[in-house]
Design a protein around this motif. Structure first.
Motif, PDB file in Angstrom:
ATOM      1  N   HIS A 187       0.834  -1.200   0.000  1.00 17.03           N
ATOM      2  CA  HIS A 187       0.000   0.000   0.000  1.00 17.03           C
ATOM      3  C   HIS A 187       0.871   1.253   0.000  1.00 17.03           C
ATOM      4  O   HIS A 187       1.830   1.352   0.766  1.00 17.03           O
ATOM      5  CB  HIS A 187      -0.925   0.001   1.223  1.00 17.03           C
ATOM      6  N   PRO A 188       0.540   2.210  -0.865  1.00 19.41           N
ATOM      7  CA  PRO A 188       1.388   3.418  -0.959  1.00 19.41           C
ATOM      8  C   PRO A 188       1.442   4.213   0.352  1.00 19.41           C
ATOM      9  O   PRO A 188       2.432   4.908   0.602  1.00 19.41           O
ATOM     10  CB  PRO A 188       0.724   4.238  -2.075  1.00 19.41           C
TER      11      PRO A 188
ATOM     12  N   ASP B 198       4.367   3.023   2.290  1.00 24.38           N
ATOM     13  CA  ASP B 198       5.607   3.602   1.775  1.00 24.38           C
ATOM     14  C   ASP B 198       5.793   5.034   2.284  1.00 24.38           C
ATOM     15  O   ASP B 198       6.891   5.438   2.693  1.00 24.38           O
ATOM     16  CB  ASP B 198       5.595   3.611   0.243  1.00 24.38           C
TER      17      ASP B 198
END
Length: 610
Positions: A37-38, A41
């Motif tokens: 999932h961004p 990040d």
């Protein structure tokens, strides 16, 4: 994929199956196929940006949708004495390991949490307490957390950095993230983006905390303190940090807030202690009945508070102090705290209850506690069985005597203070981190010296659990306060030896000549037992403490009797016990350079390397 700065070692794997995982930062054919999932990040990058590249390490699992995030919390701000008493390695970060869903992150299940130090394999009780605290914190946060909610919060942060934003707005944003108390103990830390405009030395901020700040300056011109002057600030350590830098930064910041004050909160209920005189050095169970039941009957958090003291000699001393307080005519005043012990035959009731004090029953149980010398000569289970036959409350009482001690006590080895002429010498640290920090701050301003404090052994049961307090004009006062209110000290040993012998009906302080005669007489009598005896052989005990005291204008010196009205300016360092009327050398003067040099030698080898 951003692979910068990520690593993992075999030592950190904690026994997991290496074949079913791969490392974030190690390129593999399956890495590109997994969806991460961004928002995860973004949060990882926020940790690296605010702390350092090495503050986070990530491990993905190749067969399941899981990821381990290890957050490395720097605890070098803890003093050596505190870290020794808490059994933590201040030179090694505490690792918070959180396991999330790789693809769902905050929309997935609540993460599991582990807290450990890689090199601290045994007795990491602080980790258990911190794990429970962070687990409760995460559960509360998870009720409203989601990836979309977090994204909204972070968009607010990014709006501060638009070209239309002002320095004032930017600094306001920083103050929301990391408010700094208005205290002379804290230097003002300017952000690196403003450094050029404002012309301040370059700073590298290692940790951002409400209550503990550590930074490194390339050109240091101000002194940085590890602690604020006081941690008793109405529970500010429980303030919930902002989410604007992501959940990972939030939980790291919360851990940093809580670590310096763990001793101020019960290891079971996580509420502030109800001790009359504030917190002490070691984490402990509070006196609330529900917590007492949970700790003794269910074993809740039993690893977080010490069940066994530092050594058998210390247990021997704790029992002797308890016995002296219980046998004193003043026991209704000085036997404090009174034990809270669960009845082993009825786990729903308290056999010893502070609300219903029964000194006779307590004395009977204490008389059934076997001598520590006997306990060291057999198996623990057999000894317990023998005590249970004598009195089923004897062993539970012994457990309470050990676990309720909130000071750090260690028997000194042979490299002790020889001029004190006793084999029963102990390192004694009782001040909580906040008080020790205030003491060190005052020491840098005014300096310090050493002085003796004499008090009858019957008083030390309470002192070890409540601290050395100003008892003048209170019910605890025994000797009067001829020189005013405060803690009484003396650089001359004979004066403190005199005070230590007063009690149990003896209210006349012996003169120095009488003490010298007694010292000479006792040292010429042939010793019937080895002077190096490991355990106390007698119930006729005298004791004095060697304290460090701040030499500010508050310290009132009336000849060789000193009065310190500020309790924060006195910290215990050593404790000496004498048997059967023995006393040490009555001519010791702590202001003698040779004596001071010897004290510093032992402090250097014991406090910092014990």
């Amino acid at each position: 994929m951003d692979i910068k700065g990520q690593y993992w070692t075999d030592d950190d794997s904690d026994g997991d199956n290496e074949s079913e995982e791969f490392l974030y930062g190690v390129q593999g054919t399956c890495a590109a196929d997994l969806y991460r999932h961004p928002q995860l990040d973004a949060d990882i990058e926020a940790v690296k940006e605010i702390y350092s590249e090495n503050s986070v390490s990530v491990r993905e699992y190749g067969t399941i949708d899981d990821v381990d995030i290890d957050l490395h919390v720097n605890i070098s701000f803890l003093d050596e004495e505190v870290s020794t008493a808490w059994k933590v390695l201040r030179t090694e970060p505490i690792v918070l390991r959180l396991r999330f869903s790789l693809s769902q992150y905050l929309d997935g299940p609540e993460p599991s949490i582990e807290v450990f130090q890689p090199s601290n394999k045994e007795g990491f009780g602080l980790g258990l307490q911190l794990k429970k605290i962070l687990g409760m914190f995460t559960s509360q946060q998870w009720k409203h957390l989601s990836n979309d909610f977090l994204k909204t919060q972070q968009e607010k942060r990014h709006s501060w950095f638009k070209s239309s934003g002002t320095i004032k707005k930017f600094r306001a944003g920083l103050s929301i993230f990391s408010p700094i108390p208005k205290s002379p103990s804290f230097p003002i830390i300017q952000d690196s983006m403003l450094k050029g405009k404002l012309g301040v030395p370059e700073l590298r901020v290692n940790r951002l905390m409400n209550r503990s700040i550590s930074c490194t300056m390339k050109n240091p011109k101000v002194e940085v303190f590890s602690y604020p002057p006081s941690t008793q600030v109405g529970g500010h350590c429980k303030n919930i940090p902002t989410l604007e830098y992501g959940f990972l930064v939030q939980i790291m910041k919360y851990a940093e807030q809580r670590i310096p004050t763990l001793n101020e909160y019960c290891v079971v209920c996580d509420e502030q202690h109800v001790f009359q005189n504030g917190s002490m050095l070691k984490p402990a169970v509070c006196t609330r009945e529900l917590c007492v039941f949970s700790f003794y009957t269910l074993g809740v958090m039993s690893g977080a508070a010490e069940e066994v003291a530092t050594g058998a000699e210390v247990v021997d001393l704790l029992v002797a102090m308890c016995r002296a307080a219980l046998e004193s005519p003043r026991k209704s005043i000085i036997f404090e705290p009174y034990p809270s012990v669960v009845d082993p035959s009825d786990p729903k009731t308290l056999a010893f209850n502070p609300k219903k004090k029964n000194y006779e029953r307590l004395q009977k149980a204490l008389d059934s506690v076997m001598s520590i010398r006997e306990m060291t000569q057999g198996s623990y289970l057999e000894i317990k069985k023998q005590m249970d036959k004598l009195d089923p409350l004897a062993h539970p009482l012994l457990q309470w005597i050990i676990s309720s001690n909130r000071s750090h006590i260690v028997k000194l080895p042979l490299s002790r203070l020889k001029f004190m002429h006793t084999s029963h010498q102990f390192l004694l640290l009782s001040s909580p981190p906040a008080k020790e920090a205030r003491f060190r701050t005052a020491k840098k301003l005014y300096g310090s010296t050493f002085a003796f404090h004499g008090s009858h052994i019957e008083n030390w049961h309470s002192i070890l659990r409540n601290g050395l307090v100003n008892a003048s004009y209170t019910k605890l006062q025994l000797h009067g306060a001829a020189y005013g209110k405060g803690i009484y000290l003396s650089p001359i040993s004979s004066i403190s030896f005199g005070y230590s012998g007063m009690g149990k009906g003896q209210h006349r302080m012996p003169s120095k000549d009488e003490l010298v005669q007694r010292y000479n007489r006792m040292n010429t009598i042939p010793q019937t037992r080895s002077i190096q005896s490991r355990f106390l052989q007698s119930r006729n005990l005298n004791c004095i403490a060697l304290c460090e005291v701040i030499t500010s204008k508050d310290l009132q010196k009336h000849g060789n009797i000193w009065v310190c009205p500020v309790s924060d300016h006195v910290c215990t360092r050593f404790f000496f016990v004498y048997e059967d009327g023995q006393v040490g050398d009555a001519n010791i003067n702590t202001q003698d350079p040779k004596i001071q040099k010897e004290i510093m030698r032992v402090i250097g080898t014991q406090v910092y390397t014990n």
